[in-house]
Design a protein around this motif. Structure first.
Motif, PDB file in Angstrom:
ATOM      1  N   GLN A   1      20.943  48.653  76.751  1.00 35.65           N
ATOM      2  CA  GLN A   1      21.081  50.541  76.112  1.00 35.65           C
ATOM      3  C   GLN A   1      22.564  50.740  77.022  1.00 35.65           C
ATOM      4  N   TYR A   2      23.092  50.268  78.243  1.00 31.47           N
ATOM      5  CA  TYR A   2      24.015  51.074  78.321  1.00 31.47           C
ATOM      6  C   TYR A   2      25.028  50.015  77.367  1.00 31.47           C
ATOM      7  N   ALA A   3      25.207  48.825  76.823  1.00 35.09           N
ATOM      8  CA  ALA A   3      25.767  48.048  75.784  1.00 35.09           C
ATOM      9  C   ALA A   3      26.112  49.279  73.990  1.00 35.09           C
ATOM     10  N   ARG A   4      24.499  49.592  73.846  1.00 32.32           N
ATOM     11  CA  ARG A   4      24.607  50.264  72.767  1.00 32.32           C
ATOM     12  C   ARG A   4      24.882  51.722  72.924  1.00 32.32           C
ATOM     13  N   ASP A   5      24.513  52.411  74.174  1.00 30.86           N
ATOM     14  CA  ASP A   5      25.228  53.701  74.301  1.00 30.86           C
ATOM     15  C   ASP A   5      26.683  54.012  74.323  1.00 30.86           C
ATOM     16  N   ASN A   6      27.491  52.779  74.745  1.00 29.76           N
ATOM     17  CA  ASN A   6      28.629  52.281  74.782  1.00 29.76           C
ATOM     18  C   ASN A   6      29.654  51.870  73.707  1.00 29.76           C
ATOM     19  N   GLN A   7      29.067  51.336  72.774  1.00 27.22           N
ATOM     20  CA  GLN A   7      29.742  50.096  71.645  1.00 27.22           C
ATOM     21  C   GLN A   7      30.481  49.174  72.064  1.00 27.22           C
ATOM     22  N   TYR A   8      29.508  48.503  73.385  1.00 27.01           N
ATOM     23  CA  TYR A   8      29.863  46.867  73.439  1.00 27.01           C
ATOM     24  C   TYR A   8      28.966  45.848  72.602  1.00 27.01           C
ATOM     25  N   ILE A   9      29.897  44.782  72.472  1.00 31.63           N
ATOM     26  CA  ILE A   9      29.767  44.015  72.464  1.00 31.63           C
ATOM     27  C   ILE A   9      29.239  42.678  73.424  1.00 31.63           C
ATOM     28  N   ILE A  10      27.985  42.046  73.796  1.00 24.83           N
ATOM     29  CA  ILE A  10      27.891  42.158  74.764  1.00 24.83           C
ATOM     30  C   ILE A  10      28.377  40.651  74.827  1.00 24.83           C
ATOM     31  N   VAL A  11      28.675  39.790  75.126  1.00 25.68           N
ATOM     32  CA  VAL A  11      29.431  38.513  75.932  1.00 25.68           C
ATOM     33  C   VAL A  11      28.627  37.968  76.828  1.00 25.68           C
ATOM     34  N   THR A  12      27.264  36.315  76.594  1.00 23.60           N
ATOM     35  CA  THR A  12      26.581  35.628  77.893  1.00 23.60           C
ATOM     36  C   THR A  12      26.762  34.700  77.237  1.00 23.60           C
ATOM     37  N   LYS A  13      26.233  33.310  78.633  1.00 25.41           N
ATOM     38  CA  LYS A  13      25.987  32.183  78.224  1.00 25.41           C
ATOM     39  C   LYS A  13      24.273  32.096  77.895  1.00 25.41           C
ATOM     40  N   ASP A  14      23.420  33.711  78.490  1.00 25.33           N
ATOM     41  CA  ASP A  14      22.259  33.126  78.676  1.00 25.33           C
ATOM     42  C   ASP A  14      21.602  33.730  77.386  1.00 25.33           C
ATOM     43  N   ALA A  15      20.929  33.287  77.541  1.00 22.85           N
ATOM     44  CA  ALA A  15      19.891  33.336  76.242  1.00 22.85           C
ATOM     45  C   ALA A  15      18.778  34.854  76.042  1.00 22.85           C
ATOM     46  N   ASP A  16      18.706  35.540  77.702  1.00 20.72           N
ATOM     47  CA  ASP A  16      18.061  36.774  77.554  1.00 20.72           C
ATOM     48  C   ASP A  16      18.394  37.548  76.149  1.00 20.72           C
ATOM     49  N   PHE A  17      19.554  37.952  76.872  1.00 19.72           N
ATOM     50  CA  PHE A  17      20.361  38.645  74.982  1.00 19.72           C
ATOM     51  C   PHE A  17      19.950  38.149  73.768  1.00 19.72           C
ATOM     52  N   TYR A  18      19.776  37.170  73.648  1.00 15.47           N
ATOM     53  CA  TYR A  18      19.473  36.673  72.021  1.00 15.47           C
ATOM     54  C   TYR A  18      18.196  37.249  72.083  1.00 15.47           C
ATOM     55  N   ASP A  19      16.804  36.902  72.977  1.00 14.78           N
ATOM     56  CA  ASP A  19      15.772  36.440  73.010  1.00 14.78           C
ATOM     57  C   ASP A  19      15.993  38.591  72.770  1.00 14.78           C
ATOM     58  N   LEU A  20      16.831  39.962  72.988  1.00 20.61           N
ATOM     59  CA  LEU A  20      16.565  40.751  72.938  1.00 20.61           C
ATOM     60  C   LEU A  20      16.586  41.466  71.876  1.00 20.61           C
ATOM     61  N   VAL A  21      17.882  41.026  70.961  1.00 18.49           N
ATOM     62  CA  VAL A  21      18.665  40.612  69.998  1.00 18.49           C
ATOM     63  C   VAL A  21      16.984  40.911  68.671  1.00 18.49           C
ATOM     64  N   ILE A  22      15.942  40.178  69.185  1.00 28.69           N
ATOM     65  CA  ILE A  22      15.130  39.614  68.486  1.00 28.69           C
ATOM     66  C   ILE A  22      13.426  40.539  68.942  1.00 28.69           C
ATOM     67  N   LEU A  23      13.659  41.467  69.953  1.00 29.47           N
ATOM     68  CA  LEU A  23      12.766  41.853  70.052  1.00 29.47           C
ATOM     69  C   LEU A  23      13.152  43.721  69.829  1.00 29.47           C
ATOM     70  N   LEU A  24      14.240  43.666  69.370  1.00 28.89           N
ATOM     71  CA  LEU A  24      14.965  45.285  70.062  1.00 28.89           C
ATOM     72  C   LEU A  24      16.188  45.638  68.919  1.00 28.89           C
ATOM     73  N   GLY A  25      16.913  44.433  67.819  1.00 27.31           N
ATOM     74  CA  GLY A  25      17.039  44.539  67.032  1.00 27.31           C
ATOM     75  C   GLY A  25      18.732  45.208  67.683  1.00 27.31           C
ATOM     76  N   PHE A  26      19.293  45.016  66.398  1.00 26.62           N
ATOM     77  CA  PHE A  26      21.209  45.929  67.561  1.00 26.62           C
ATOM     78  C   PHE A  26      21.270  46.727  66.822  1.00 26.62           C
ATOM     79  N   PRO A  27      22.675  47.336  67.020  1.00 25.04           N
ATOM     80  CA  PRO A  27      23.864  47.243  67.988  1.00 25.04           C
ATOM     81  C   PRO A  27      23.098  47.535  69.389  1.00 25.04           C
ATOM     82  N   PRO A  28      23.534  46.974  70.547  1.00 25.37           N
ATOM     83  CA  PRO A  28      24.039  46.292  70.734  1.00 25.37           C
ATOM     84  C   PRO A  28      24.722  44.465  69.751  1.00 25.37           C
TER      85      PRO A  28
END
Length: 143
Positions: free
Chosen positions: A42-69
């Motif tokens: 939510q913070y990344a979405r509200d502040n126009q960030y691109i999230i950089v990670t080595k973790d699959a959890d944020f990929y799962d959130l893309v599937i669940l919540l869509g984008f941005p971020p």
């Protein structure tokens, strides 16, 4: 274009990459290092960030919540901060392309490891920008 580095990446990346990714930050600097993935999302979405990670959890959130971020998912094993820095510098054009295309959600970066040390073979095997609508399962990420 602002990158938000996840806790699994070094906070030193912010200063090391400030010349090409200005206004980027790390969860630690924002007081979000103990925040849930959804709060970070939510913070990344509200502040126009691109999230950089080595973790699959944020990929799962893309599937669940869509984008941005949008998301840069670095799929490499253990490596140094310097190696991650080199990787993000070498993929600058791909990261810019992601940031400029609102129809794409995930940039997946992974490396070809030829049985030698990572720093001696730091060349991308594949760099892809995926649209959320083209992602049906993880098999799409494997060539």
């Amino acid at each position: 274009m602002k990158l938000l580095f996840d806790h699994n990446l070094s906070p030193r990346l912010v200063s090391r990459l400030a010349d090409i990714y200005p206004h980027s930050s790390h969860l630690y600097f924002l007081g979000l290092d103990q925040a849930s993935d959804r709060d970070v999302w939510q913070y990344a979405r509200d502040n126009q960030y691109i999230i950089v990670t080595k973790d699959a959890d944020f990929y799962d959130l893309v599937i669940l919540l869509g984008f941005p971020p949008q998301l840069i998912w670095i799929r490499v094993g253990n490596c140094t901060t310097s190696e991650i820095e080199i990787l993000l510098r070498s993929r600058y054009d791909d990261i810019v392309a992601l940031s400029q295309d609102a129809s794409n959600s995930v940039l997946v970066i992974y490396l070809e490891l030829l049985g030698i040390k990572l720093k001696k073979c730091l060349k991308p095997l594949s760099v892809k920008v995926y649209s959320i609508f083209r992602l049906s399962n993880l098999e799409n990420l494997i060539e």
